[in-house]
Design an enzyme around this catalytic site. Structure first.
Site, PDB file in Angstrom:
ATOM      1  N   GLU A   1      41.751   5.134 -85.645  1.00 22.69           N
ATOM      2  CA  GLU A   1      41.942   5.792 -84.363  1.00 22.69           C
ATOM      3  C   GLU A   1      41.127   4.986 -83.338  1.00 22.69           C
ATOM      4  O   GLU A   1      41.614   4.936 -82.003  1.00 22.69           O
ATOM      5  CB  GLU A   1      41.579   7.276 -84.262  1.00 22.69           C
ATOM      6  CG  GLU A   1      42.425   8.166 -85.120  1.00 22.69           C
ATOM      7  CD  GLU A   1      43.586   8.032 -84.387  1.00 22.69           C
ATOM      8  OE1 GLU A   1      43.859   8.011 -83.228  1.00 22.69           O
ATOM      9  OE2 GLU A   1      44.658   8.231 -85.213  1.00 22.69           O
TER      10      GLU A   1
ATOM     11  N   GLN B   1      44.000   2.314 -76.690  1.00 18.68           N
ATOM     12  CA  GLN B   1      44.598   1.555 -75.719  1.00 18.68           C
ATOM     13  C   GLN B   1      45.123   0.030 -76.455  1.00 18.68           C
ATOM     14  O   GLN B   1      45.080  -1.158 -76.004  1.00 18.68           O
ATOM     15  CB  GLN B   1      43.479   0.814 -75.051  1.00 18.68           C
ATOM     16  CG  GLN B   1      42.963   1.952 -74.033  1.00 18.68           C
ATOM     17  CD  GLN B   1      41.529   2.009 -73.904  1.00 18.68           C
ATOM     18  OE1 GLN B   1      40.821   1.803 -74.934  1.00 18.68           O
ATOM     19  NE2 GLN B   1      41.089   2.112 -72.682  1.00 18.68           N
ATOM     20  N   THR B   2      45.773   0.310 -77.636  1.00 22.34           N
ATOM     21  CA  THR B   2      46.377  -1.085 -78.336  1.00 22.34           C
ATOM     22  C   THR B   2      47.651  -0.406 -79.103  1.00 22.34           C
ATOM     23  O   THR B   2      47.596   0.661 -79.369  1.00 22.34           O
ATOM     24  CB  THR B   2      45.366  -1.373 -79.588  1.00 22.34           C
ATOM     25  OG1 THR B   2      43.996  -1.599 -78.987  1.00 22.34           O
ATOM     26  CG2 THR B   2      45.836  -2.307 -80.565  1.00 22.34           C
TER      27      THR B   2
ATOM     28  N   LEU C   1      41.295  -8.348 -79.883  1.00 20.33           N
ATOM     29  CA  LEU C   1      41.633  -6.713 -79.678  1.00 20.33           C
ATOM     30  C   LEU C   1      41.572  -6.128 -78.242  1.00 20.33           C
ATOM     31  O   LEU C   1      41.893  -5.229 -77.676  1.00 20.33           O
ATOM     32  CB  LEU C   1      41.129  -5.852 -80.667  1.00 20.33           C
ATOM     33  CG  LEU C   1      41.773  -4.656 -81.282  1.00 20.33           C
ATOM     34  CD1 LEU C   1      43.225  -4.947 -81.485  1.00 20.33           C
ATOM     35  CD2 LEU C   1      41.213  -4.307 -82.300  1.00 20.33           C
TER      36      LEU C   1
ATOM     37  N   TYR D   1      40.514  12.976 -77.440  1.00 15.80           N
ATOM     38  CA  TYR D   1      41.430  12.658 -78.050  1.00 15.80           C
ATOM     39  C   TYR D   1      41.409  12.173 -79.438  1.00 15.80           C
ATOM     40  O   TYR D   1      41.966  12.472 -80.362  1.00 15.80           O
ATOM     41  CB  TYR D   1      42.530  11.632 -77.265  1.00 15.80           C
ATOM     42  CG  TYR D   1      43.505  10.722 -78.135  1.00 15.80           C
ATOM     43  CD1 TYR D   1      44.625  11.388 -78.571  1.00 15.80           C
ATOM     44  CD2 TYR D   1      42.969   9.685 -78.954  1.00 15.80           C
ATOM     45  CE1 TYR D   1      45.435  10.755 -79.559  1.00 15.80           C
ATOM     46  CE2 TYR D   1      43.816   8.857 -79.830  1.00 15.80           C
ATOM     47  CZ  TYR D   1      45.193   9.685 -80.096  1.00 15.80           C
ATOM     48  OH  TYR D   1      45.701   9.013 -81.042  1.00 15.80           O
TER      49      TYR D   1
ATOM     50  N   ASP E   1      47.328  11.956 -75.755  1.00 12.00           N
ATOM     51  CA  ASP E   1      47.506  10.753 -75.377  1.00 12.00           C
ATOM     52  C   ASP E   1      48.687  10.563 -74.399  1.00 12.00           C
ATOM     53  O   ASP E   1      49.400  11.195 -74.085  1.00 12.00           O
ATOM     54  CB  ASP E   1      47.375   9.966 -76.445  1.00 12.00           C
ATOM     55  CG  ASP E   1      48.685   9.715 -77.421  1.00 12.00           C
ATOM     56  OD1 ASP E   1      49.806  10.678 -77.142  1.00 12.00           O
ATOM     57  OD2 ASP E   1      48.955   8.762 -78.144  1.00 12.00           O
TER      58      ASP E   1
ATOM     59  N   CYS F   1      61.129   9.064 -77.040  1.00  9.31           N
ATOM     60  CA  CYS F   1      60.819   9.459 -75.591  1.00  9.31           C
ATOM     61  C   CYS F   1      60.100   8.331 -75.147  1.00  9.31           C
ATOM     62  O   CYS F   1      58.941   8.572 -74.732  1.00  9.31           O
ATOM     63  CB  CYS F   1      60.443  10.877 -75.469  1.00  9.31           C
ATOM     64  SG  CYS F   1      60.461  11.351 -73.822  1.00  9.31           S
TER      65      CYS F   1
ATOM     66  N   CYS G   1      67.835   9.495 -74.498  1.00  7.71           N
ATOM     67  CA  CYS G   1      67.932  10.810 -74.198  1.00  7.71           C
ATOM     68  C   CYS G   1      69.583  11.207 -74.787  1.00  7.71           C
ATOM     69  O   CYS G   1      69.543  12.386 -75.178  1.00  7.71           O
ATOM     70  CB  CYS G   1      67.937  11.075 -72.829  1.00  7.71           C
ATOM     71  SG  CYS G   1      66.673  10.631 -72.010  1.00  7.71           S
TER      72      CYS G   1
ATOM     73  N   CYS H   1      65.584  19.973 -72.283  1.00  9.99           N
ATOM     74  CA  CYS H   1      64.685  18.977 -71.595  1.00  9.99           C
ATOM     75  C   CYS H   1      64.967  18.989 -69.977  1.00  9.99           C
ATOM     76  O   CYS H   1      66.052  18.713 -69.643  1.00  9.99           O
ATOM     77  CB  CYS H   1      64.848  17.574 -72.140  1.00  9.99           C
ATOM     78  SG  CYS H   1      63.914  16.210 -71.441  1.00  9.99           S
TER      79      CYS H   1
HETATM   80  S1  SF4 Z   1      65.958  14.018 -73.516  1.00 10.28           S
HETATM   81 FE1  SF4 Z   1      63.974  14.419 -72.775  1.00 10.28          FE
HETATM   82  S2  SF4 Z   1      62.527  14.607 -74.550  1.00 10.28           S
HETATM   83 FE2  SF4 Z   1      64.644  13.577 -75.076  1.00 10.28          FE
HETATM   84  S3  SF4 Z   1      64.152  11.296 -74.854  1.00 10.28           S
HETATM   85 FE3  SF4 Z   1      65.094  12.294 -73.086  1.00 10.28          FE
HETATM   86  S4  SF4 Z   1      63.400  12.571 -71.711  1.00 10.28           S
HETATM   87 FE4  SF4 Z   1      62.616  12.697 -73.798  1.00 10.28          FE
END
Ligand code: SF4
Length: 366
Positions: free
Chosen positions: A39, A44-45, A82, A122, A140, A196, A203, A212
């Site tokens: 973790e 940031q990597t 890193l 986080y 995150d 996503c 999508c 969504c």
């Molecule tokens: S439909 Fe919504 S949740 Fe699915 S990839 Fe597209 S933006 Fe992300």
């Protein structure tokens, strides 16, 4: 977000995760030490970049006691490349705390994990859920993106209010998810990282698209929203690579600036990009380390760039061949003599590493 929509989200996400999770070396890991290592390395990597570092740390420092007992230079060397080097220093401090003040026993509560240096909310949630199955939701960049798009939430993710909204929503989702906390956290992060995605999310082939909000309203490219744009301060570094036969001089950076505890050549920081040879010859490092010795500038590198979070570094390397031996130990101050062939043993910032690794730039002197 309504409760039915949240159920839809977590159920579809769980189904997606069953067929899509990423095989990573720390997945399924039960050892809190290794989970903590992974973790901290992944902060940031990118996963692909962090993976070899995780494997190297597990190999070189297999237990928290090994990490605590290691010299700081060995840890900085293993971390080299890193970035965000305060992570390595915090890792070392936290390892010493666990090894010497807790008898080698890793904390097993969220609050206890939060006490470790370098562990924020986080990372504590990730360790608590992965190692101990505790119900703490991670938030995150992936989680912000998925939740803001799915929920159609335009509250800035870097505002105090936005952070609270998303943290609460993430926690509500974890509590209704049909998965154990660690798996749920992994699912939402994997979904954000591989499906996503920030650019070109999938999508049209998404199990969440029906509900969504961003997709349904054509706002995918507009979410998440960030309030502040990062401004990078420009800094211009001129490195004096003074060659005394087979040796050069380097020193360890100290103080509260960037690259603390990494090595570098004698540095002249300059207010603007260009500096003439005359200006370099009149600089303090030249006066101290070369002085009246005969010296020829053999090569000047093109400007090299490194972008940090808040700074843009431009560095030029001046390769100088100096007559005679290096200054005596009493005149060296913070500098140490190093043979060029041994430079790979020291941990340098990325910009110097790239320079040393580029045969077209680095002067091959004996
Ligand atoms: S439909 Fe919504 S949740 Fe699915 S990839 Fe597209 S933006 Fe992300």
């Amino acid at each position: 977000m309504k409760q039915e929509k949240l159920h839809f989200f977590t159920e579809r996400l769980a189904a997606w995760f069953a067929g899509n999770h990423r095989p990573l070396p720390w997945k399924g890991e039960q050892d809190p030490y290794r989970i903590w290592l992974s973790e901290i390395i992944l902060q940031q990597t990118r996963v692909e970049q962090g993976m070899p570092y995780f494997e190297r740390f597990c190999r070189e420092f297999p237990t928290v006691a090994d990490l605590a007992a290691a010299p700081e230079d060995a840890i900085m060397k293993a971390w080299e490349g890193l970035g965000y080097y305060s992570r390595a220093r915090n890792l070392h401090a936290a390892a010493k705390y666990v090894a010497y003040e807790r008898g080698g026993v890793f904390p097993a509560t969220y609050e206890g994990i939060r006490q470790l240096k370098g562990v924020g909310p986080y990372t504590a949630a990730a360790i608590a859920s992965f190692a101990y199955g505790l119900p703490y939701a991670v938030v995150d960049g992936n989680v912000y993106r998925v939740l803001s798009r799915f929920g159609g939430i335009a509250e800035p993710i870097d505002s105090a209010g936005g952070k609270k909204t998303f943290a609460q929503l993430a926690q509500r989702a974890l509590e209704v998810a049909p998965l154990p906390p660690g798996s749920y956290n992994q699912a939402i992060m994997d979904f954000g990282a591989t499906h996503c995605k920030p650019k070109a999310p999938f999508c049209t082939d998404c199990p969440l698209s029906r509900e969504c909000s961003a997709f349904q309203k054509g706002k995918v490219g507009l979410l998440p929203v960030k309030e502040k744009k990062i401004k990078r301060k420009k800094r211009f570094f001129h490195y004096l690579v003074a060659n005394y036969g087979a040796e050069v001089l380097i020193h360890k950076r100290t103080g509260r600036d960037i690259w603390q505890n990494l090595y570098e050549f004698p540095l002249l920081e300059w207010p603007e990009a260009a500096a003439s040879e005359e200006q370099i010859r009149r600089s303090a490092p030249w006066a101290t380390l070369i002085g009246d010795r005969g010296a020829v500038v053999r090569q000047v590198s093109p400007p090299q760039q490194q972008a940090l979070t808040h700074q843009q570094i431009q560095a030029v390397f001046w390769e100088v061949e100096v007559e005679g031996p290096p200054p005596a130990a009493s005149e060296l101050g913070p500098f140490i003599r190093a043979e060029r062939k041994n430079l790979s043993k020291f941990a340098f910032p990325k910009i110097i590493d790239c320079y040393l690794g580029d045969n077209s730039l680095y002067l091959k002197l004996v």
